[in-house]
Structures are given as C-alpha cells and as structure tokens.
Design a protein around this motif. Structure first.
Motif: not given
Length: 117
Positions: A17-43
């Motif tokens: 919630n303190s972020l203005d923009i969430y950046v998820h720079a990864t070389f490979g991943e499956t279904m990211s919990t972190a992205i789900m959380q960022a979406m739920a925080c409306a980032k």
C-alpha cells in the motif's frame, strides 16, 4: 526507489500500500502470489513478459508487460507510467477488479476444491 529486501507476511500489505507502482521483474515464474497481492492492493503493475505472469497480466489492461532481461524497456515503461496518472488509475481499477474476480478467497477455494476432488 527503495530496495527493502525481505519483508514478513505481516508487513506485506502495508508495504504494498505504500507503493506508487509495483514492478515485478523476473526471469521466470509461474502464478505469482506477489502479483495477486499487488492487484488486490490496486497497484499499477509492470512485469516481465514470462509464462505464468503473462497469464495473470492483461497487457495494457491490468498491467504492463515488458520483455524479460531488457532493462531499458523496463525503465522506459516505468518512466512512462510514472508520468501518466490516468493510465495508472486505469491499471489500478482493472487490476483490482481482476483480482476480485479471479483471486478472491471464495474463487480460490472453489478452484482448489475442484482440483483435489
């Protein structure tokens, strides 16, 4: 830009919630919990265009996807999004709606129940 390192699960909502923009720079991943959380925080989200992540992010709709291992493209996307408040708001609203529709507790429980049945 702050590099916080590891944060606890308890700290994650406050951190996101303190972020203005969430950046998820990864070389490979499956279904990211972190992205789900960022979406739920409306980032607004910028993420690497890798399998799994690109199934979660609708390019230009719920976030921005950039080619993996292309730091300049990531920097360009971040700079463009930082200066475009309307696009930030559009991505925020769509990401939050997508999270509610696809990752809510009831939806995830239903999916896991079906998977293990």
């Amino acid at each position: 830009v702050f590099f916080h390192g590891m944060i606890t699960e308890r700290e994650s909502a406050d951190f996101l919630n303190s972020l203005d923009i969430y950046v998820h720079a990864t070389f490979g991943e499956t279904m990211s919990t972190a992205i789900m959380q960022a979406m739920a925080c409306a980032k607004p989200i910028i993420a690497s265009d890798v399998a799994g992540v690109n199934n979660m992010i609708g390019a230009g709709r719920t976030g921005l996807l950039v080619p993996v291992r292309q730091a300049e493209r990531l920097a360009d996307a971040l700079q463009a999004l930082m200066t475009n408040k309307e696009q930030q708001q559009y991505l925020r609203e769509n990401a939050f709606s997508y999270a509610k529709e696809h990752f809510s507790n009831s939806i995830m429980l239903e999916r896991y129940t079906q998977l293990f049945s």
